[in-house]
Design a protein around this motif. Structure first.
Motif, short mmCIF file in Angstrom:
data_model
loop_
_atom_site.label_atom_id
_atom_site.label_comp_id
_atom_site.label_asym_id
_atom_site.label_seq_id
_atom_site.Cartn_x
_atom_site.Cartn_y
_atom_site.Cartn_z
N HIS A 34 0.76 -1.20 0.01
CA HIS A 34 0.04 -0.18 0.04
C HIS A 34 0.78 1.36 -0.06
O HIS A 34 0.28 2.14 -0.76
N TYR B 145 -6.24 -1.11 -5.55
CA TYR B 145 -6.67 -2.55 -4.84
C TYR B 145 -7.50 -3.37 -5.63
O TYR B 145 -7.32 -4.51 -5.49
N GLU C 224 -5.17 1.62 8.73
CA GLU C 224 -5.88 1.67 7.38
C GLU C 224 -6.22 3.08 7.37
O GLU C 224 -6.31 3.63 6.15
N VAL C 225 -7.08 3.51 8.32
CA VAL C 225 -7.72 4.79 8.36
C VAL C 225 -6.57 5.81 8.15
O VAL C 225 -6.81 6.78 7.08
N THR D 57 -5.64 5.93 4.65
CA THR D 57 -6.93 6.90 3.85
C THR D 57 -6.46 8.29 4.07
O THR D 57 -6.62 9.07 3.22
N TYR E 54 -3.85 9.87 1.81
CA TYR E 54 -4.32 10.28 0.42
C TYR E 54 -5.07 11.60 0.66
O TYR E 54 -4.77 12.55 -0.21
N GLN E 55 -5.89 11.54 1.71
CA GLN E 55 -6.74 12.63 1.90
C GLN E 55 -5.84 14.17 2.08
O GLN E 55 -6.04 15.07 1.35
N ILE F 132 -12.54 11.23 -1.13
CA ILE F 132 -11.87 10.19 -0.40
C ILE F 132 -13.19 9.34 0.12
O ILE F 132 -13.24 8.03 0.01
N SER F 133 -14.02 10.11 0.73
CA SER F 133 -15.36 9.29 1.27
C SER F 133 -16.08 8.54 0.28
O SER F 133 -16.39 7.32 0.37
N HIS G 199 -14.94 7.60 -2.60
CA HIS G 199 -13.92 6.57 -2.83
C HIS G 199 -13.91 5.32 -2.36
O HIS G 199 -14.20 4.34 -2.59
N ASN G 200 -13.84 5.73 -0.84
CA ASN G 200 -14.03 4.56 0.04
C ASN G 200 -15.31 3.87 0.13
O ASN G 200 -15.40 2.65 0.40
N ARG H 154 -15.14 -0.05 -0.33
CA ARG H 154 -15.73 -1.16 0.71
C ARG H 154 -16.74 -1.94 0.08
O ARG H 154 -16.55 -3.20 0.63
#
Lengths: 243, 243
Positions: free
Chosen positions: A67, A100, A124-125, A128, A131-132, A163-164, A166-167, A171
DNA sequence: CCCTATTCTGGCACTGAATGCCATACAGCG
DNA sequence: CGCTGTATGGCATTCAGTGCCAGAATAGGG
Protein backbone atom coordinates in the motif's frame (compact mmCIF):
# COMPACT_ATOMS: atom_id res chain seq x y z
CA UNK A 1 22.76 -21.43 7.22
CA UNK A 2 22.55 -21.39 3.44
CA UNK A 3 19.22 -20.18 2.12
CA UNK A 4 17.75 -22.62 -0.38
CA UNK A 5 15.65 -19.90 -1.96
CA UNK A 6 18.82 -18.18 -3.06
CA UNK A 7 19.68 -20.95 -5.38
CA UNK A 8 16.11 -21.58 -6.45
CA UNK A 9 15.55 -18.22 -8.12
CA UNK A 10 18.10 -15.98 -9.75
CA UNK A 11 20.57 -14.01 -7.73
CA UNK A 12 18.18 -12.02 -5.55
CA UNK A 13 19.92 -11.61 -2.25
CA UNK A 14 17.23 -9.19 -1.20
CA UNK A 15 14.29 -10.06 0.94
CA UNK A 16 11.46 -11.09 -1.40
CA UNK A 17 8.87 -8.50 -0.42
CA UNK A 18 5.95 -9.95 -2.28
CA UNK A 19 6.48 -13.46 -0.96
CA UNK A 20 6.77 -12.26 2.58
CA UNK A 21 3.59 -10.22 2.28
CA UNK A 22 1.66 -13.18 0.88
CA UNK A 23 3.01 -15.50 3.57
CA UNK A 24 2.17 -13.00 6.30
CA UNK A 25 -1.36 -12.51 4.97
CA UNK A 26 -1.84 -16.25 4.95
CA UNK A 27 -0.48 -16.72 8.46
CA UNK A 28 -2.47 -13.81 9.87
CA UNK A 29 -5.64 -15.09 8.28
CA UNK A 30 -5.18 -18.66 9.41
CA UNK A 31 -3.77 -18.13 12.87
CA UNK A 32 -4.80 -14.60 13.82
CA UNK A 33 -2.75 -11.43 13.75
CA UNK A 34 -1.62 -11.23 17.36
CA UNK A 35 -0.88 -14.91 17.75
CA UNK A 36 1.31 -14.98 14.67
CA UNK A 37 4.80 -13.91 15.69
CA UNK A 38 7.60 -12.52 13.63
CA UNK A 39 9.43 -15.77 14.25
CA UNK A 40 6.57 -17.59 12.55
CA UNK A 41 6.84 -15.36 9.51
CA UNK A 42 10.59 -15.73 9.52
CA UNK A 43 10.27 -19.51 9.62
CA UNK A 44 7.65 -19.55 6.86
CA UNK A 45 9.66 -17.37 4.49
CA UNK A 46 13.22 -18.37 5.23
CA UNK A 47 14.03 -14.75 5.99
CA UNK A 48 15.49 -14.00 9.37
CA UNK A 49 13.44 -12.18 11.94
CA UNK A 50 16.01 -9.41 12.02
CA UNK A 51 15.83 -8.84 8.29
CA UNK A 52 12.06 -8.71 8.38
CA UNK A 53 12.20 -5.87 10.86
CA UNK A 54 14.78 -4.12 8.75
CA UNK A 55 12.69 -4.33 5.59
CA UNK A 56 9.26 -3.66 6.95
CA UNK A 57 9.80 -1.80 10.16
CA UNK A 58 7.08 -3.61 12.08
CA UNK A 59 4.69 -6.50 11.93
CA UNK A 60 1.85 -4.25 10.82
CA UNK A 61 3.96 -2.72 8.11
CA UNK A 62 4.24 -6.06 6.38
CA UNK A 63 0.53 -5.92 5.68
CA UNK A 64 0.67 -2.41 4.31
CA UNK A 65 4.01 -2.56 2.51
CA UNK A 66 2.52 -2.62 -0.96
CA UNK A 67 0.00 0.00 0.00
CA UNK A 68 2.93 2.28 0.64
CA UNK A 69 4.13 1.70 -2.89
CA UNK A 70 0.68 2.53 -4.19
CA UNK A 71 0.71 5.77 -2.26
CA UNK A 72 4.11 6.60 -3.69
CA UNK A 73 2.88 6.07 -7.22
CA UNK A 74 -0.20 8.19 -6.58
CA UNK A 75 2.03 10.92 -5.21
CA UNK A 76 4.12 10.78 -8.34
CA UNK A 77 0.98 11.16 -10.39
CA UNK A 78 0.12 14.30 -8.48
CA UNK A 79 3.58 15.69 -9.00
CA UNK A 80 3.40 15.06 -12.74
CA UNK A 81 0.58 17.57 -12.56
CA UNK A 82 -0.90 17.54 -16.02
CA UNK A 83 -4.33 19.01 -16.60
CA UNK A 84 -7.06 20.62 -14.58
CA UNK A 85 -6.23 20.24 -10.86
CA UNK A 86 -9.60 18.70 -10.08
CA UNK A 87 -9.19 16.23 -12.93
CA UNK A 88 -5.71 15.31 -11.78
CA UNK A 89 -7.00 14.53 -8.30
CA UNK A 90 -9.90 12.49 -9.60
CA UNK A 91 -7.50 10.53 -11.78
CA UNK A 92 -5.23 9.97 -8.80
CA UNK A 93 -8.12 8.59 -6.75
CA UNK A 94 -8.90 6.31 -9.64
CA UNK A 95 -5.37 4.94 -9.40
CA UNK A 96 -6.00 4.03 -5.79
CA UNK A 97 -9.11 2.03 -6.56
CA UNK A 98 -7.26 0.47 -9.46
CA UNK A 99 -4.50 -0.54 -7.08
CA UNK A 100 -6.93 -2.31 -4.79
CA UNK A 101 -8.85 -4.02 -7.57
CA UNK A 102 -5.71 -5.32 -9.22
CA UNK A 103 -4.41 -7.06 -6.12
CA UNK A 104 -7.32 -8.80 -4.44
CA UNK A 105 -5.01 -11.52 -3.18
CA UNK A 106 -3.69 -9.06 -0.63
CA UNK A 107 -6.31 -6.33 -0.35
CA UNK A 108 -9.30 -8.55 0.33
CA UNK A 109 -7.89 -10.62 3.20
CA UNK A 110 -6.29 -7.47 4.54
CA UNK A 111 -9.71 -5.87 4.62
CA UNK A 112 -11.04 -8.66 6.79
CA UNK A 113 -8.03 -8.50 9.09
CA UNK A 114 -8.45 -4.77 9.38
CA UNK A 115 -12.08 -5.16 10.31
CA UNK A 116 -11.24 -7.55 13.11
CA UNK A 117 -8.34 -5.70 14.73
CA UNK A 118 -8.71 -2.11 15.94
CA UNK A 119 -5.01 -1.46 15.61
CA UNK A 120 -4.95 -2.49 12.00
CA UNK A 121 -8.09 -0.51 11.40
CA UNK A 122 -6.40 2.60 12.72
CA UNK A 123 -3.57 1.93 10.40
CA UNK A 124 -5.84 1.59 7.40
CA UNK A 125 -7.66 4.77 8.31
CA UNK A 126 -4.32 6.53 8.56
CA UNK A 127 -3.47 5.46 5.03
CA UNK A 128 -6.74 6.93 3.85
CA UNK A 129 -5.92 10.13 5.66
CA UNK A 130 -2.58 10.32 3.90
CA UNK A 131 -4.33 10.32 0.54
CA UNK A 132 -6.78 12.88 1.75
CA UNK A 133 -4.00 15.15 2.99
CA UNK A 134 -2.09 14.81 -0.27
CA UNK A 135 -5.17 15.64 -2.33
CA UNK A 136 -6.06 18.51 -0.06
CA UNK A 137 -2.61 20.04 -0.27
CA UNK A 138 -2.55 19.65 -4.02
CA UNK A 139 -5.92 21.31 -4.46
CA UNK A 140 -5.22 24.09 -2.00
CA UNK A 141 -2.13 25.04 -3.95
CA UNK A 142 -3.87 25.14 -7.31
CA UNK A 143 -7.60 25.41 -7.00
CA UNK A 144 -10.21 27.55 -5.41
CA UNK A 145 -10.85 31.24 -5.10
CA UNK A 146 -10.49 33.78 -2.37
CA UNK A 147 -7.90 33.96 0.41
CA UNK A 148 -5.73 31.05 1.52
CA UNK A 149 -8.12 30.38 4.35
CA UNK A 150 -11.16 29.77 2.15
CA UNK A 151 -9.10 27.94 -0.42
CA UNK A 152 -7.66 25.46 2.03
CA UNK A 153 -11.08 24.94 3.60
CA UNK A 154 -12.66 24.26 0.23
CA UNK A 155 -9.75 22.05 -0.78
CA UNK A 156 -9.92 20.06 2.43
CA UNK A 157 -13.64 19.54 2.21
CA UNK A 158 -13.39 18.56 -1.45
CA UNK A 159 -10.65 16.04 -0.73
CA UNK A 160 -12.64 14.64 2.18
CA UNK A 161 -15.73 14.24 0.04
CA UNK A 162 -13.73 12.61 -2.73
CA UNK A 163 -12.00 10.14 -0.42
CA UNK A 164 -15.24 9.32 1.30
CA UNK A 165 -16.99 8.54 -1.97
CA UNK A 166 -13.99 6.54 -3.12
CA UNK A 167 -13.97 4.49 0.06
CA UNK A 168 -17.69 3.98 -0.17
CA UNK A 169 -17.32 2.18 -3.47
CA UNK A 170 -14.08 0.48 -2.44
CA UNK A 171 -15.64 -1.02 0.66
CA UNK A 172 -18.60 -2.33 -1.26
CA UNK A 173 -16.18 -4.19 -3.49
CA UNK A 174 -14.05 -5.44 -0.60
CA UNK A 175 -17.13 -6.92 0.99
CA UNK A 176 -18.14 -8.70 -2.20
CA UNK A 177 -15.01 -9.07 -4.30
CA UNK A 178 -16.75 -11.56 -6.55
CA UNK A 179 -18.76 -8.95 -8.42
CA UNK A 180 -17.92 -7.73 -11.90
CA UNK A 181 -15.12 -5.21 -12.04
CA UNK A 182 -17.01 -3.30 -14.74
CA UNK A 183 -19.91 -2.91 -12.37
CA UNK A 184 -17.61 -1.50 -9.69
CA UNK A 185 -16.24 1.08 -12.08
CA UNK A 186 -19.74 2.10 -13.08
CA UNK A 187 -20.68 2.75 -9.50
CA UNK A 188 -17.39 4.50 -8.95
CA UNK A 189 -18.02 6.85 -11.87
CA UNK A 190 -21.44 7.74 -10.60
CA UNK A 191 -20.09 8.39 -7.11
CA UNK A 192 -17.39 10.61 -8.57
CA UNK A 193 -19.94 12.53 -10.55
CA UNK A 194 -21.84 13.03 -7.35
CA UNK A 195 -18.74 14.52 -5.72
CA UNK A 196 -17.96 16.63 -8.74
CA UNK A 197 -21.36 18.28 -8.61
CA UNK A 198 -20.80 19.14 -4.96
CA UNK A 199 -17.14 20.13 -5.29
CA UNK A 200 -17.33 22.34 -8.37
CA UNK A 201 -19.36 25.11 -6.74
CA UNK A 202 -17.23 24.89 -3.59
CA UNK A 203 -14.02 25.59 -5.43
CA UNK A 204 -15.48 27.98 -7.99
CA UNK A 205 -18.56 29.69 -6.64
CA UNK A 206 -18.44 32.13 -9.54
CA UNK A 207 -18.89 29.33 -12.04
CA UNK A 208 -22.09 28.33 -10.37
CA UNK A 209 -24.67 28.45 -13.14
CA UNK A 210 -27.10 30.03 -10.72
CA UNK A 211 -24.88 33.05 -10.50
CA UNK A 212 -24.07 33.28 -14.14
CA UNK A 213 -27.61 33.79 -15.32
CA UNK A 214 -30.18 36.46 -15.02
CA UNK A 215 -33.05 34.92 -13.15
CA UNK A 216 -36.67 35.83 -12.71
CA UNK A 217 -38.57 34.10 -9.97
CA UNK A 218 -42.28 33.71 -10.53
CA UNK A 219 -44.59 33.12 -7.61
CA UNK A 220 -48.35 32.94 -7.19
CA UNK A 221 -49.84 36.44 -6.95
CA UNK A 222 -51.75 35.72 -3.76
CA UNK A 223 -48.72 34.75 -1.70
CA UNK A 224 -48.71 37.84 0.41
CA UNK A 225 -45.83 40.14 1.16
CA UNK A 226 -44.39 38.16 4.08
CA UNK A 227 -44.29 34.80 2.39
CA UNK A 228 -43.03 36.29 -0.84
CA UNK A 229 -40.13 37.96 0.93
CA UNK A 230 -39.37 34.80 2.85
CA UNK A 231 -39.21 32.67 -0.27
CA UNK A 232 -37.18 35.20 -2.15
CA UNK A 233 -34.58 35.57 0.55
CA UNK A 234 -34.41 31.82 1.08
CA UNK A 235 -33.90 31.32 -2.63
CA UNK A 236 -31.15 33.93 -2.80
CA UNK A 237 -29.42 32.55 0.27
CA UNK A 238 -29.35 29.15 -1.28
CA UNK A 239 -28.15 30.23 -4.66
CA UNK A 240 -25.50 32.83 -3.97
CA UNK A 241 -22.50 31.97 -1.78
CA UNK A 242 -21.91 34.64 0.78
CA UNK A 243 -18.25 35.32 0.50
CA UNK B 1 3.90 0.44 50.45
CA UNK B 2 1.34 2.92 51.71
CA UNK B 3 0.34 5.53 49.16
CA UNK B 4 0.59 9.05 50.57
CA UNK B 5 -1.89 10.37 48.03
CA UNK B 6 -4.54 8.22 49.65
CA UNK B 7 -4.38 10.14 52.85
CA UNK B 8 -3.87 13.46 51.17
CA UNK B 9 -7.17 13.59 49.38
CA UNK B 10 -10.45 11.99 50.35
CA UNK B 11 -10.99 8.28 50.07
CA UNK B 12 -10.42 7.82 46.36
CA UNK B 13 -8.69 4.50 45.98
CA UNK B 14 -9.09 4.73 42.24
CA UNK B 15 -6.38 5.75 39.87
CA UNK B 16 -6.64 9.51 39.41
CA UNK B 17 -7.22 9.65 35.67
CA UNK B 18 -6.83 13.36 35.22
CA UNK B 19 -3.63 13.57 37.21
CA UNK B 20 -2.09 10.70 35.31
CA UNK B 21 -3.00 12.26 31.98
CA UNK B 22 -1.49 15.58 32.95
CA UNK B 23 1.66 13.94 34.26
CA UNK B 24 1.98 11.85 31.12
CA UNK B 25 1.51 14.87 28.87
CA UNK B 26 4.20 16.68 30.80
CA UNK B 27 6.65 13.78 30.66
CA UNK B 28 6.02 13.12 26.98
CA UNK B 29 6.51 16.78 26.18
CA UNK B 30 9.67 17.15 28.22
CA UNK B 31 11.38 13.85 27.54
CA UNK B 32 9.79 12.60 24.32
CA UNK B 33 7.08 10.00 23.85
CA UNK B 34 9.18 6.93 23.11
CA UNK B 35 11.83 7.61 25.69
CA UNK B 36 9.28 8.02 28.46
CA UNK B 37 8.49 4.59 29.83
CA UNK B 38 5.49 3.40 31.76
CA UNK B 39 7.77 3.06 34.76
CA UNK B 40 8.51 6.77 34.51
CA UNK B 41 4.82 7.60 34.54
CA UNK B 42 4.27 5.18 37.39
CA UNK B 43 7.04 6.82 39.39
CA UNK B 44 5.75 10.32 38.65
CA UNK B 45 2.17 9.58 39.66
CA UNK B 46 2.58 7.10 42.47
CA UNK B 47 0.40 4.65 40.57
CA UNK B 48 1.87 1.26 39.82
CA UNK B 49 2.83 0.35 36.31
CA UNK B 50 0.38 -2.53 36.41
CA UNK B 51 -2.53 -0.32 37.38
CA UNK B 52 -1.72 2.13 34.63
CA UNK B 53 -2.04 -0.61 32.07
CA UNK B 54 -5.26 -1.76 33.65
CA UNK B 55 -6.83 1.70 33.52
CA UNK B 56 -5.61 2.95 30.20
CA UNK B 57 -4.79 -0.13 28.20
CA UNK B 58 -1.64 1.25 26.63
CA UNK B 59 0.79 4.12 26.76
CA UNK B 60 -0.91 5.86 23.86
CA UNK B 61 -4.29 5.47 25.45
CA UNK B 62 -3.23 7.65 28.35
CA UNK B 63 -2.98 10.57 25.95
CA UNK B 64 -6.38 9.92 24.45
CA UNK B 65 -8.26 8.81 27.55
CA UNK B 66 -10.27 11.99 27.88
CA UNK B 67 -10.87 12.09 24.18
CA UNK B 68 -12.65 8.79 24.56
CA UNK B 69 -14.95 10.36 27.10
CA UNK B 70 -15.66 13.20 24.72
CA UNK B 71 -16.57 10.74 22.02
CA UNK B 72 -18.88 8.96 24.41
CA UNK B 73 -20.70 12.17 25.25
CA UNK B 74 -21.03 13.04 21.58
CA UNK B 75 -22.45 9.60 20.93
CA UNK B 76 -24.99 10.13 23.66
CA UNK B 77 -25.96 13.40 22.04
CA UNK B 78 -26.62 11.59 18.79
CA UNK B 79 -28.69 8.98 20.54
CA UNK B 80 -30.80 11.65 22.23
CA UNK B 81 -31.77 12.47 18.67
CA UNK B 82 -33.82 15.65 18.99
CA UNK B 83 -34.46 17.75 15.95
CA UNK B 84 -33.55 17.77 12.29
CA UNK B 85 -30.92 15.08 11.67
CA UNK B 86 -28.57 17.50 9.98
CA UNK B 87 -28.92 19.94 12.87
CA UNK B 88 -28.27 17.19 15.39
CA UNK B 89 -25.05 16.26 13.65
CA UNK B 90 -23.90 19.84 13.39
CA UNK B 91 -24.59 20.31 17.08
CA UNK B 92 -22.65 17.14 17.85
CA UNK B 93 -19.66 18.42 15.91
CA UNK B 94 -19.90 21.62 17.87
CA UNK B 95 -19.59 19.58 21.04
CA UNK B 96 -16.32 18.16 19.78
CA UNK B 97 -14.78 21.55 19.14
CA UNK B 98 -16.11 22.68 22.49
CA UNK B 99 -14.39 19.71 24.10
CA UNK B 100 -11.05 20.67 22.62
CA UNK B 101 -11.36 24.36 23.40
CA UNK B 102 -12.29 23.74 26.99
CA UNK B 103 -9.25 21.62 27.76
CA UNK B 104 -6.24 23.28 26.15
CA UNK B 105 -4.00 21.99 28.92
CA UNK B 106 -4.23 18.55 27.36
CA UNK B 107 -5.35 19.10 23.78
CA UNK B 108 -2.68 21.60 22.78
CA UNK B 109 0.41 19.69 23.90
CA UNK B 110 -1.19 16.54 22.58
CA UNK B 111 -1.50 18.20 19.21
CA UNK B 112 2.22 18.87 19.14
CA UNK B 113 3.03 15.34 20.24
CA UNK B 114 0.74 13.98 17.58
CA UNK B 115 2.46 16.05 14.92
CA UNK B 116 5.84 14.69 15.89
CA UNK B 117 5.04 10.99 16.17
CA UNK B 118 3.50 9.06 13.27
CA UNK B 119 2.01 6.48 15.58
CA UNK B 120 0.21 9.07 17.62
CA UNK B 121 -0.86 10.80 14.46
CA UNK B 122 -2.47 7.60 13.26
CA UNK B 123 -4.26 7.35 16.53
CA UNK B 124 -5.58 10.89 16.31
CA UNK B 125 -6.72 10.31 12.76
CA UNK B 126 -8.51 7.19 13.92
CA UNK B 127 -10.41 9.21 16.52
CA UNK B 128 -11.50 11.59 13.80
CA UNK B 129 -12.63 8.65 11.70
CA UNK B 130 -14.73 7.38 14.58
CA UNK B 131 -16.67 10.65 14.68
CA UNK B 132 -17.03 10.57 10.94
CA UNK B 133 -18.35 7.02 11.00
CA UNK B 134 -20.80 7.85 13.78
CA UNK B 135 -22.11 10.89 11.94
CA UNK B 136 -22.31 9.00 8.70
CA UNK B 137 -24.28 6.16 10.23
CA UNK B 138 -26.62 8.57 11.97
CA UNK B 139 -27.31 10.50 8.78
CA UNK B 140 -27.67 7.43 6.61
CA UNK B 141 -30.38 6.14 8.93
CA UNK B 142 -32.37 9.35 8.96
CA UNK B 143 -31.48 11.62 6.08
CA UNK B 144 -31.26 11.59 2.33
CA UNK B 145 -33.42 10.39 -0.49
CA UNK B 146 -33.38 7.47 -2.86
CA UNK B 147 -32.16 3.92 -2.24
CA UNK B 148 -29.89 2.89 0.61
CA UNK B 149 -26.93 3.07 -1.71
CA UNK B 150 -27.35 6.75 -2.58
CA UNK B 151 -28.35 7.61 0.94
CA UNK B 152 -25.28 6.09 2.51
CA UNK B 153 -23.06 7.68 -0.11
CA UNK B 154 -24.58 11.09 0.50
CA UNK B 155 -24.42 10.59 4.26
CA UNK B 156 -20.78 9.50 4.12
CA UNK B 157 -19.74 12.40 1.95
CA UNK B 158 -21.66 14.85 4.12
CA UNK B 159 -20.04 13.52 7.28
CA UNK B 160 -16.62 13.65 5.65
CA UNK B 161 -17.13 17.25 4.59
CA UNK B 162 -18.38 18.21 8.01
CA UNK B 163 -15.48 16.59 9.85
CA UNK B 164 -12.99 18.06 7.43
CA UNK B 165 -14.33 21.58 7.96
CA UNK B 166 -14.42 21.01 11.70
CA UNK B 167 -10.81 19.85 11.74
CA UNK B 168 -9.79 22.75 9.57
CA UNK B 169 -10.92 25.23 12.19
CA UNK B 170 -9.76 23.05 15.06
CA UNK B 171 -6.24 22.78 13.71
CA UNK B 172 -5.98 26.51 13.19
CA UNK B 173 -6.79 26.96 16.85
CA UNK B 174 -4.42 24.22 17.99
CA UNK B 175 -1.62 25.92 16.13
CA UNK B 176 -2.36 29.28 17.75
CA UNK B 177 -4.24 28.58 20.94
CA UNK B 178 -3.68 32.12 22.12
CA UNK B 179 -6.34 33.60 19.87
CA UNK B 180 -9.76 34.68 21.05
CA UNK B 181 -12.22 31.86 21.49
CA UNK B 182 -14.96 34.06 20.08
CA UNK B 183 -12.96 34.46 16.90
CA UNK B 184 -12.60 30.68 16.61
CA UNK B 185 -16.33 30.20 16.89
CA UNK B 186 -16.94 32.81 14.23
CA UNK B 187 -14.72 30.99 11.80
CA UNK B 188 -16.28 27.72 12.82
CA UNK B 189 -19.76 29.02 12.08
CA UNK B 190 -18.74 30.23 8.69
CA UNK B 191 -17.07 26.91 7.89
CA UNK B 192 -20.21 25.08 8.96
CA UNK B 193 -22.33 27.30 6.78
CA UNK B 194 -20.03 26.43 3.93
CA UNK B 195 -20.63 22.73 4.54
CA UNK B 196 -24.35 23.22 4.95
CA UNK B 197 -24.63 24.82 1.54
CA UNK B 198 -22.82 21.86 0.01
CA UNK B 199 -24.55 19.18 2.06
CA UNK B 200 -28.14 20.33 1.76
CA UNK B 201 -28.47 19.65 -1.96
CA UNK B 202 -26.63 16.34 -1.57
CA UNK B 203 -29.10 15.00 0.94
CA UNK B 204 -32.19 16.66 -0.52
CA UNK B 205 -31.77 17.36 -4.19
CA UNK B 206 -35.47 18.16 -4.43
CA UNK B 207 -35.12 21.01 -1.97
CA UNK B 208 -32.58 22.68 -4.16
CA UNK B 209 -33.94 26.21 -4.60
CA UNK B 210 -32.99 26.03 -8.25
CA UNK B 211 -35.54 23.32 -8.70
CA UNK B 212 -38.23 24.90 -6.64
CA UNK B 213 -38.59 28.05 -8.64
CA UNK B 214 -39.79 28.94 -12.06
CA UNK B 215 -36.81 30.42 -13.82
CA UNK B 216 -36.38 32.55 -16.89
CA UNK B 217 -32.90 32.81 -18.30
CA UNK B 218 -32.16 35.98 -20.20
CA UNK B 219 -29.36 36.09 -22.72
CA UNK B 220 -28.18 38.66 -25.25
CA UNK B 221 -30.28 38.46 -28.42
CA UNK B 222 -27.27 38.16 -30.70
CA UNK B 223 -25.87 35.01 -29.12
CA UNK B 224 -26.74 32.73 -31.96
CA UNK B 225 -28.58 29.44 -31.83
CA UNK B 226 -25.55 27.24 -31.09
CA UNK B 227 -24.19 29.26 -28.22
CA UNK B 228 -27.64 29.83 -26.78
CA UNK B 229 -28.36 26.11 -26.73
CA UNK B 230 -24.96 25.38 -25.22
CA UNK B 231 -25.44 27.84 -22.40
CA UNK B 232 -28.93 26.69 -21.71
CA UNK B 233 -28.04 23.04 -21.52
CA UNK B 234 -24.99 23.78 -19.39
CA UNK B 235 -27.15 25.81 -17.03
CA UNK B 236 -29.75 23.10 -16.75
CA UNK B 237 -27.13 20.38 -16.24
CA UNK B 238 -25.60 22.35 -13.45
CA UNK B 239 -28.83 23.25 -11.73
CA UNK B 240 -30.78 20.03 -11.78
CA UNK B 241 -29.37 16.94 -10.07
CA UNK B 242 -29.46 13.98 -12.38
CA UNK B 243 -31.13 11.37 -10.28
C1' DC C 1 -17.68 -2.59 65.76
C1' DC C 2 -16.34 -6.76 63.45
C1' DC C 3 -16.43 -10.04 60.00
C1' DT C 4 -17.06 -11.25 55.17
C1' DA C 5 -17.56 -10.80 50.20
C1' DT C 6 -16.19 -8.07 46.52
C1' DT C 7 -13.34 -5.10 44.16
C1' DC C 8 -9.03 -2.72 43.40
C1' DT C 9 -4.21 -2.57 43.51
C1' DG C 10 0.66 -3.80 43.11
C1' DG C 11 4.38 -7.04 42.54
C1' DC C 12 6.28 -10.78 39.70
C1' DA C 13 7.10 -13.35 35.78
C1' DC C 14 6.68 -14.00 30.98
C1' DT C 15 5.90 -13.22 25.90
C1' DG C 16 7.01 -10.84 22.01
C1' DA C 17 7.88 -6.48 19.32
C1' DA C 18 11.53 -3.58 18.22
C1' DT C 19 16.40 -1.93 18.12
C1' DG C 20 21.55 -1.70 18.53
C1' DC C 21 25.76 -4.14 17.79
C1' DC C 22 28.77 -7.04 15.48
C1' DA C 23 30.36 -10.77 12.66
C1' DT C 24 29.67 -12.76 8.27
C1' DA C 25 28.16 -13.39 3.42
C1' DC C 26 27.52 -11.48 -0.87
C1' DA C 27 27.94 -8.27 -5.10
C1' DG C 28 30.40 -5.26 -7.81
C1' DC C 29 34.84 -3.72 -9.42
C1' DG C 30 39.57 -3.20 -10.37
C1' DC D 1 41.95 -12.79 -6.68
C1' DG D 2 41.55 -9.20 -3.30
C1' DC D 3 39.14 -5.05 -1.80
C1' DT D 4 35.09 -2.38 -0.51
C1' DG D 5 30.45 -1.30 0.45
C1' DT D 6 26.16 -3.30 1.53
C1' DA D 7 22.81 -6.79 2.91
C1' DT D 8 22.00 -10.31 6.16
C1' DG D 9 21.61 -13.04 10.41
C1' DG D 10 22.50 -13.97 15.24
C1' DC D 11 22.68 -12.10 19.90
C1' DA D 12 21.54 -9.28 23.64
C1' DT D 13 18.73 -5.74 25.46
C1' DT D 14 14.84 -2.63 26.36
C1' DC D 15 10.24 -2.07 27.03
C1' DA D 16 5.10 -2.57 26.06
C1' DG D 17 1.61 -5.46 27.33
C1' DT D 18 -0.67 -9.54 29.87
C1' DG D 19 -1.70 -13.36 33.14
C1' DC D 20 -1.45 -14.67 37.85
C1' DC D 21 -1.73 -14.18 42.61
C1' DA D 22 -1.42 -12.09 47.06
C1' DG D 23 -2.59 -8.26 49.82
C1' DA D 24 -5.16 -3.78 50.62
C1' DA D 25 -9.26 -1.15 50.46
C1' DT D 26 -14.29 -0.86 50.25
C1' DA D 27 -19.11 -2.02 50.89
C1' DG D 28 -22.49 -4.32 53.35
C1' DG D 29 -24.68 -7.18 56.69
C1' DG D 30 -24.79 -8.71 61.24
Amino acid sequence: MVRERSGARGASVRVPTREVVLAAVRLFTEGGFETTTMDDIAAATGVSRRSLFRRFGSKEDILFAEHDELFASVSRHLEADSGEPLDVVFAAARLVLQGYLSDPEVTVPRYHLVRAHPRLRDREVAMTARYQAAFSRYLAAREGEGGPEERSLAAGVTAAALISAHNHVLRSWLRHPGQETREVWTRYDSAMEFVRRAAGPMLHPADDPVRDRVMVAVYPADLGREELLRRLSAAVDGAVPRH
